[in-house]
Motif scaffolding. Structure first.
Motif, PDB file in Angstrom:
ATOM      1  N   GLY A 131     -27.874  12.000  26.332  1.00 22.54           N
ATOM      2  CA  GLY A 131     -26.483  12.446  26.338  1.00 22.54           C
ATOM      3  C   GLY A 131     -26.200  13.218  25.071  1.00 22.54           C
ATOM      4  N   HIS A 132     -25.170  14.028  25.122  1.00 22.28           N
ATOM      5  CA  HIS A 132     -24.826  14.828  23.949  1.00 22.28           C
ATOM      6  C   HIS A 132     -24.242  13.940  22.848  1.00 22.28           C
ATOM      7  CE1 HIS A 132     -25.693  18.694  25.754  1.00 22.28           C
ATOM      8  NE2 HIS A 132     -25.016  18.339  26.839  1.00 22.28           N
ATOM      9  N   GLU A 133     -24.449  14.356  21.620  1.00 21.73           N
ATOM     10  CA  GLU A 133     -23.901  13.617  20.484  1.00 21.73           C
ATOM     11  C   GLU A 133     -22.393  13.442  20.644  1.00 21.73           C
ATOM     12  OE1 GLU A 133     -23.751  14.267  15.681  1.00 21.73           O
ATOM     13  OE2 GLU A 133     -25.592  14.828  16.751  1.00 21.73           O
ATOM     14  N   THR A 134     -21.920  12.251  20.376  1.00 21.22           N
ATOM     15  CA  THR A 134     -20.528  11.773  20.503  1.00 21.22           C
ATOM     16  C   THR A 134     -20.157  11.404  21.938  1.00 21.22           C
ATOM     17  OG1 THR A 134     -19.329  13.868  20.857  1.00 21.22           O
ATOM     18  CG2 THR A 134     -19.816  13.247  18.562  1.00 21.22           C
ATOM     19  N   ALA A 135     -21.062  11.581  22.913  1.00 24.90           N
ATOM     20  CA  ALA A 135     -20.739  11.189  24.291  1.00 24.90           C
ATOM     21  C   ALA A 135     -20.476   9.687  24.355  1.00 24.90           C
ATOM     22  CB  ALA A 135     -21.877  11.563  25.232  1.00 24.90           C
ATOM     23  N   THR A 136     -19.525   9.293  25.177  1.00 29.04           N
ATOM     24  CA  THR A 136     -19.158   7.883  25.306  1.00 29.04           C
ATOM     25  C   THR A 136     -20.245   7.102  26.037  1.00 29.04           C
ATOM     26  OG1 THR A 136     -16.799   8.385  25.297  1.00 29.04           O
ATOM     27  CG2 THR A 136     -17.452   6.284  26.265  1.00 29.04           C
ATOM     28  N   VAL A 137     -20.555   5.920  25.520  1.00 26.67           N
ATOM     29  CA  VAL A 137     -21.496   4.999  26.154  1.00 26.67           C
ATOM     30  C   VAL A 137     -20.693   3.872  26.792  1.00 26.67           C
ATOM     31  CG1 VAL A 137     -23.449   3.442  25.798  1.00 26.67           C
ATOM     32  CG2 VAL A 137     -23.276   5.556  24.464  1.00 26.67           C
ATOM     33  N   ARG A 138     -21.023   3.546  28.040  1.00 30.49           N
ATOM     34  CA  ARG A 138     -20.253   2.545  28.780  1.00 30.49           C
ATOM     35  C   ARG A 138     -21.135   1.392  29.253  1.00 30.49           C
ATOM     36  NH1 ARG A 138     -15.268   4.740  29.893  1.00 30.49           N
ATOM     37  NH2 ARG A 138     -15.171   7.011  29.604  1.00 30.49           N
ATOM     38  N   SER A 139     -20.515   0.233  29.344  1.00 27.03           N
ATOM     39  CA  SER A 139     -21.130  -0.941  29.960  1.00 27.03           C
ATOM     40  C   SER A 139     -20.151  -1.476  30.988  1.00 27.03           C
ATOM     41  CB  SER A 139     -21.437  -2.008  28.901  1.00 27.03           C
ATOM     42  OG  SER A 139     -21.950  -3.179  29.499  1.00 27.03           O
ATOM     43  N   ASN A 140     -20.609  -1.593  32.222  1.00 31.50           N
ATOM     44  CA  ASN A 140     -19.725  -2.014  33.316  1.00 31.50           C
ATOM     45  C   ASN A 140     -18.471  -1.149  33.391  1.00 31.50           C
ATOM     46  OD1 ASN A 140     -21.386  -4.185  34.203  1.00 31.50           O
ATOM     47  ND2 ASN A 140     -20.625  -5.440  32.512  1.00 31.50           N
ATOM     48  N   GLY A 141     -18.641   0.132  33.106  1.00 24.81           N
ATOM     49  CA  GLY A 141     -17.548   1.083  33.226  1.00 24.81           C
ATOM     50  C   GLY A 141     -16.638   1.184  32.021  1.00 24.81           C
ATOM     51  N   GLU A 142     -16.776   0.288  31.053  1.00 21.27           N
ATOM     52  CA  GLU A 142     -15.910   0.289  29.877  1.00 21.27           C
ATOM     53  C   GLU A 142     -16.606   0.952  28.689  1.00 21.27           C
ATOM     54  OE1 GLU A 142     -12.807  -0.623  29.715  1.00 21.27           O
ATOM     55  OE2 GLU A 142     -12.681  -1.435  31.753  1.00 21.27           O
ATOM     56  N   ALA A 143     -15.836   1.691  27.900  1.00 25.18           N
ATOM     57  CA  ALA A 143     -16.380   2.342  26.709  1.00 25.18           C
ATOM     58  C   ALA A 143     -16.757   1.295  25.669  1.00 25.18           C
ATOM     59  CB  ALA A 143     -15.360   3.315  26.132  1.00 25.18           C
ATOM     60  N   VAL A 144     -18.020   1.325  25.222  1.00 22.37           N
ATOM     61  CA  VAL A 144     -18.484   0.349  24.233  1.00 22.37           C
ATOM     62  C   VAL A 144     -19.101   1.016  23.006  1.00 22.37           C
ATOM     63  CG1 VAL A 144     -18.879  -1.422  25.987  1.00 22.37           C
ATOM     64  CG2 VAL A 144     -20.763   0.094  25.319  1.00 22.37           C
ATOM     65  N   GLY A 145     -19.170   2.351  22.991  1.00 22.24           N
ATOM     66  CA  GLY A 145     -19.765   3.034  21.851  1.00 22.24           C
ATOM     67  C   GLY A 145     -19.979   4.497  22.158  1.00 22.24           C
ATOM     68  N   HIS A 146     -20.890   5.124  21.407  1.00 21.81           N
ATOM     69  CA  HIS A 146     -21.133   6.553  21.601  1.00 21.81           C
ATOM     70  C   HIS A 146     -22.556   6.913  21.184  1.00 21.81           C
ATOM     71  CE1 HIS A 146     -19.916   6.269  17.339  1.00 21.81           C
ATOM     72  NE2 HIS A 146     -20.724   7.301  17.156  1.00 21.81           N
ATOM     73  N   VAL A 147     -22.986   8.076  21.644  1.00 18.34           N
ATOM     74  CA  VAL A 147     -24.267   8.631  21.211  1.00 18.34           C
ATOM     75  C   VAL A 147     -24.084   9.195  19.808  1.00 18.34           C
ATOM     76  CG1 VAL A 147     -26.053  10.358  21.681  1.00 18.34           C
ATOM     77  CG2 VAL A 147     -24.872   9.219  23.586  1.00 18.34           C
ATOM     78  N   THR A 148     -25.000   8.859  18.917  1.00 12.69           N
ATOM     79  CA  THR A 148     -24.892   9.362  17.551  1.00 12.69           C
ATOM     80  C   THR A 148     -26.098  10.241  17.228  1.00 12.69           C
ATOM     81  OG1 THR A 148     -24.423   8.725  15.261  1.00 12.69           O
ATOM     82  CG2 THR A 148     -25.988   7.349  16.472  1.00 12.69           C
ATOM     83  N   THR A 149     -26.263  10.590  15.968  1.00 11.27           N
ATOM     84  CA  THR A 149     -27.264  11.570  15.562  1.00 11.27           C
ATOM     85  C   THR A 149     -28.674  11.160  15.967  1.00 11.27           C
ATOM     86  OG1 THR A 149     -25.874  11.947  13.628  1.00 11.27           O
ATOM     87  CG2 THR A 149     -28.054  12.928  13.598  1.00 11.27           C
TER      88      THR A 149
END
Length: 479
Positions: A131-149
């Motif tokens: 995924g692109h940097e800063t893209a949202t990472v989800r677990s069970n549909g909920e935002a739990v973090g992001h893609v970083t460098t």
């Protein structure tokens, strides 16, 4: 401490939720129970014993064969796993343990810390684009973090943190807490990345990207691969292109090729030329060759130039940075590359790339801020503990595993969950994570920072009498 309530329920004050627990039942965190009118920790206190790893005879603690020997020193370490918490932080930590190490007096302050400010940094060894940097990472549909460098050969995720645990809705906080706890306890967790891949992450195991298990991480970028293996190809093929999402390498232009006397071939590469033999953005990131979206590597080639050395019969090897993809081509009379069978002489060089790739793994690093009120369980003057840690007088561990403490203010720590005992992490429904924490320093330094010296106990006394939350003990191998 607990208070009696209606119907013989007891209030547990081990976290801010303060459940009323009925006899024989457990609290909302699954960590504390009402046992005979007393709040006890459901998991036993974990003792790390290095003698287990050495194969030495280990006498059962408090068993019929135990001779009452004084335990402590470097062989036996009382960890924070199962110790209970310092919350609500006005009281000393559950265990403050005296030890002798090479004749010197040391103290280890043992607790289970409740972390609202915590998360994990996840390193995923893969060439594939997640995924692109800063893209949202989800677990069970909920935002739990992001893609970083991204790092060299690895994609990185930053998960958790106080904003996801407490700053969103209840569903987001619960999903974040659940994902963090399972990752830290070495369980497999499926994560979805917005406009990107689905990846299954499990500490110490290979990542599974879009249902495909990764086998190896890249040997290096395209340019580095040219540098490492140019001599293996010299004299066997006219041109080599190592396809890479970040830096694609071309051996005839690369400095390594020039030093070896490689002749110009008239090849022309799409993308942005950086330095000789190094090209950026030859394609878009994806799941194909070298982490690009390419199924056909020839798509990165512009027409060949005869005046620069292109000729019919010129041979070309194209390979990815893991050796997973490779193709061999010969220019026809129109200077168009035509696929041909890979010669036997080149097969060892492609295999050598794969051989030099390390196994693809997932790494989960727990990160948290331990500079808050839990310091009161160590000393009546909390800032002195922070200064002692920063001055390297106090060693910080998590379940006995060494923690890296970030420079600067506070006590921001990071630890590899694979170095901690299994099942080290729990949660409270606030939501927050619970993890073991130990501070070790000399007895003299402990007294100097205003520590709770009257609460210091020996290992043998702790094993014999237990603590506020019970006396159950388990012994595991210590490093």
């Amino acid at each position: 401490m607990a208070e009696r309530g209606q119907e013989e329920k007891i209030r547990c004050d081990a976290c801010p939720v303060m459940c009323y627990i009925a006899p024989g039942k457990i609290g909302a965190c699954d960590r504390y129970a009402n046992e005979g009118g007393r709040i006890v920790r459901c998991d036993p206190l974990t003792i790390l014993d290095r003698r287990v790893a050495k194969g030495d005879a280990v006498k059962p603690f408090l068993g019929p064969e135990w001779d009452g020997e004084i335990l402590g020193g470097e062989e036996v370490f009382v960890s924070g796993v199962g110790a209970g918490t310092t919350y609500p932080d006005y009281k000393p930590a559950p265990f403050i343990v005296s030890r002798k190490v090479e004749g010197a007096d040391f103290v280890t302050v043992v607790t289970e810390a409740i972390y609202s400010y915590c998360g994990v940094k996840v390193k995923i060894d893969t060439d594939r684009h997640l995924g692109h940097e800063t893209a949202t990472v989800r677990s069970n549909g909920e935002a739990v973090g992001h893609v970083t460098t991204s790092e060299y050969g690895s994609q990185m995720l930053s998960l958790g943190g106080v904003d996801h645990l407490t700053g969103g809705g209840k569903a987001e906080g619960r999903a974040t807490c659940d994902a963090l706890m399972r990752l830290c306890n070495r369980e497999a967790v499926e994560l979805e990345i917005d406009d990107g891949a689905t990846v299954v992450v499990e500490a110490g195991q290979a990542p599974v990207v879009n249902g495909q298990r990764e086998e190896r991480m890249r040997v290096g970028c395209g340019s580095a691969t040219i540098g490492m293996f140019a001599s293996q190809w010299h004299g066997l093929v006219d041109e080599v292109v190592v396809v890479d999402d970040h830096i694609t390498g071309v051996v005839s232009e690369h400095q390594a090729g020039k030093v070896l006397g490689w002749l110009d071939t008239g090849i022309r590469i799409k993308g942005r030329r950086s330095t000789p033999g190094r090209y950026f953005r030859v394609a878009e990131p994806g799941q194909g060759w070298g982490g690009t979206d390419l199924d056909d590597p020839l798509a990165i080639l512009n027409p060949w130039l005869e005046k620069k050395g292109a000729r019919p019969g010129l041979t070309l090897l194209m390979v990815s940075t893991t050796g997973e993809h490779h193709g061999y081509y010969v220019l026809d009379d129109d200077l168009q590359p035509r696929e041909a069978e890979l010669p036997e002489a080149l097969k060892p060089s492609v295999a050598l790339i794969a051989e030099n790739c390390e196994p693809a793994l997932c790494t989960v690093m727990f990160q948290a801020g331990a500079g808050g009120s839990l310091r009161s369980g160590v000393t009546q003057n909390p800032v002195k503990l922070t200064r002692s840690v920063q001055a390297l007088k106090t060693r910080v561990t998590c379940g006995g595993a060494p923690a890296f403490v970030w420079p600067g203010g506070g006590i921001t720590l990071m630890v590899d969950v694979l170095k901690m005992p299994e099942g080290s992490f729990g949660h409270v429904p606030t939501p927050a994570l619970v993890a073991p924490l130990e501070f070790t320093l000399s007895r003299a330094d402990y007294r100097a920072l205003g520590g709770h010296d009257a609460s210091v106990r020996t290992v043998s006394d702790i094993l014999k009498h237990g603590g506020e939350y019970g006396s159950a003990v388990r012994v595991v191998e210590g490093e």
